[in-house]
Design an enzyme around this catalytic site. Sequence first.
Site, PDB file in Angstrom:
ATOM      1  N   LYS A  19     -15.171   3.465   7.618  1.00  0.00           N
ATOM      2  CA  LYS A  19     -14.284   4.632   7.644  1.00  0.00           C
ATOM      3  C   LYS A  19     -14.520   5.518   6.426  1.00  0.00           C
ATOM      4  CE  LYS A  19     -10.994   2.131  10.470  1.00  0.00           C
ATOM      5  NZ  LYS A  19      -9.813   1.249  10.527  1.00  0.00           N
ATOM      6  N   GLN A  63      -4.994  -0.814   6.916  1.00  0.00           N
ATOM      7  CA  GLN A  63      -5.842  -1.666   7.751  1.00  0.00           C
ATOM      8  C   GLN A  63      -5.102  -2.946   8.148  1.00  0.00           C
ATOM      9  OE1 GLN A  63      -9.045  -0.791   8.854  1.00  0.00           O
ATOM     10  NE2 GLN A  63      -8.821  -2.620  10.110  1.00  0.00           N
ATOM     11  N   ASP A  86      -3.649   6.498  12.386  1.00  0.00           N
ATOM     12  CA  ASP A  86      -3.955   5.392  13.303  1.00  0.00           C
ATOM     13  C   ASP A  86      -3.154   5.529  14.602  1.00  0.00           C
ATOM     14  OD1 ASP A  86      -5.934   3.583  12.719  1.00  0.00           O
ATOM     15  OD2 ASP A  86      -4.688   2.359  11.375  1.00  0.00           O
TER      16      ASP A  86
END
Length: 251
Positions: A19, A63, A86
């Site tokens: 990412k 994460q 997200d």
Amino acid sequence: MAVIQVGEDPASSIYVNNKKKACEETGMLSYGYHLPIETDEHDLLELIEQLNQDPSVHGILCQLPLPKQMNEFKIISSINPSKDVDGFHPVNVGLLTIGKDALVSCTPAGVIEMLKAYKIPLVGANCVIVGRSNIVGKPVAQLMLKEHATVTITHSRTKNLPAVCRQADILIAAIGKAEMITAEYVKPGAVVIDVGINRNAAGKVVGDVDFASVSPIAEAISPVPGGVGPMTIAMLLMNTFTAFQRIEGII
Ligand code: NAP
């Protein structure tokens, strides 16, 4: 984009690095926060609040999975929904469900983008999804509904799964079981999207679909690695760019 990782999970480290690399390649700034596994939940909540308030940050990503002492729902819910790139915050999940503009979970958004890019007809298509997780199965079902597909969601308790899957014009596998979907599950001419990322007995990265037996009968099939995975990262960048534009009042 602010990317938070707690602990040393090796898969998470690979995802986080990919990412960050994608941000660099596109000229987007990324801030990495790597916290030790024993971090207190309160400290993580404080960091997120600081990032929520920081006008130079337009996207916040925490994460998953988080260590056991942390409540994932509480952590995700503490992210400002406008910065939730997200798409996991309950506000964004709710907006998606009622068909309003939301930051949509990246993997499902990538699946739709891929189908559209290859001009796969979605309107009225029979779409069968294997898997009902909050991060893949359910949101991809919502997105396919939005595209006017007829959607069936299946899971571990579904009866006669191969027969249900054989009804699909578009079959989406998000199971987490290496190469489970064999030719027996696939109607000849179907489009097959493989979301799974697994390691087989030989340690090789494979999807949920048995590519060797399914590819000869499918009209189109996404590979693993190289299919949905890179799309997920692309959609994360898109979400961050969208969040930036909305927060700055550009759109
Ligand atoms: P998950 O939360 O473990 O959900 C798996 C789903 O599959 C569950 O709904 C489960 O049913 C269902 N399932 C399990 N065994 C089954 C069986 N034998 N028959 C039918 N259904 C079965 O997994 P996830 O987070 O959705 O991830 C799925 C896969 O996608 C994993 O391999 C993951 O690594 C991969 N993934 C890839 C990306 C990417 O960027 N490409 C992103 C996210 C996830 P129940 O609900 O009944 O238990």
